[in-house]
Design a protein around this motif. Sequence first.
Motif, PDB file in Angstrom:
ATOM      1  N   ALA A   1      15.282  -3.740  -3.547  1.00 33.13           N
ATOM      2  CA  ALA A   1      16.789  -3.420  -3.175  1.00 33.13           C
ATOM      3  C   ALA A   1      17.460  -2.992  -4.537  1.00 33.13           C
ATOM      4  O   ALA A   1      18.232  -2.223  -4.261  1.00 33.13           O
ATOM      5  N   ARG A   2      17.048  -3.416  -5.640  1.00 33.48           N
ATOM      6  CA  ARG A   2      17.303  -2.919  -6.735  1.00 33.48           C
ATOM      7  C   ARG A   2      17.051  -1.366  -6.946  1.00 33.48           C
ATOM      8  O   ARG A   2      17.910  -0.608  -7.426  1.00 33.48           O
ATOM      9  N   ARG A   3      15.863  -0.936  -6.486  1.00 33.73           N
ATOM     10  CA  ARG A   3      15.287   0.267  -6.747  1.00 33.73           C
ATOM     11  C   ARG A   3      16.097   1.379  -6.009  1.00 33.73           C
ATOM     12  O   ARG A   3      16.188   2.275  -6.166  1.00 33.73           O
ATOM     13  N   THR A   4      16.310   0.717  -4.600  1.00 36.96           N
ATOM     14  CA  THR A   4      17.218   1.537  -3.643  1.00 36.96           C
ATOM     15  C   THR A   4      18.562   1.986  -4.263  1.00 36.96           C
ATOM     16  O   THR A   4      18.876   2.903  -4.210  1.00 36.96           O
ATOM     17  N   SER A   5      19.358   0.770  -4.920  1.00 41.71           N
ATOM     18  CA  SER A   5      20.500   1.112  -5.520  1.00 41.71           C
ATOM     19  C   SER A   5      20.469   2.051  -6.576  1.00 41.71           C
ATOM     20  O   SER A   5      21.621   2.569  -6.886  1.00 41.71           O
ATOM     21  N   GLN A   6      19.577   1.864  -7.464  1.00 39.14           N
ATOM     22  CA  GLN A   6      19.327   2.815  -8.511  1.00 39.14           C
ATOM     23  C   GLN A   6      19.231   4.276  -8.092  1.00 39.14           C
ATOM     24  O   GLN A   6      19.747   5.009  -8.852  1.00 39.14           O
ATOM     25  N   THR A   7      18.191   4.248  -7.173  1.00 33.31           N
ATOM     26  CA  THR A   7      18.128   5.774  -6.656  1.00 33.31           C
ATOM     27  C   THR A   7      19.375   6.256  -6.110  1.00 33.31           C
ATOM     28  O   THR A   7      19.603   7.489  -6.310  1.00 33.31           O
ATOM     29  N   LEU A   8      19.865   5.557  -5.234  1.00 35.21           N
ATOM     30  CA  LEU A   8      21.348   5.931  -4.743  1.00 35.21           C
ATOM     31  C   LEU A   8      22.315   6.182  -5.872  1.00 35.21           C
ATOM     32  O   LEU A   8      22.806   7.385  -5.683  1.00 35.21           O
TER      33      LEU A   8
END
Length: 97
Positions: free
Chosen positions: A11-18
């Motif tokens: 979830a953190r990687r996804t939010s950082q990518t976004l």
Amino acid sequence: MTTVTTRAPAARRTSQTLLLTVILAGQFMAVLDATIVNVAAPTMRTDLGATGSGLQLVISGYTVAYAMLLITGARLGGCSATGGCSSPGSRCSRPRR
């Protein structure tokens, strides 16, 4: 020797990518906007009957206005997204009840 690797949760990687995608898209839009204005400069010059310095003034004024609105929008977005801004002296830094 033992090597320990830690990975960020998905979830953190996804939010950082976004977040990175949104920042890059915003930067691209600013560069694209300046490019479009500079490509349209010769047409604006003939339509306005402006000199070179007059055209520079028009383009600079447009760029400054765009930057001011961009900064203001980012500030307001930060205030509404986090529930208040953290910088001291800010009007929206007061705690909400």
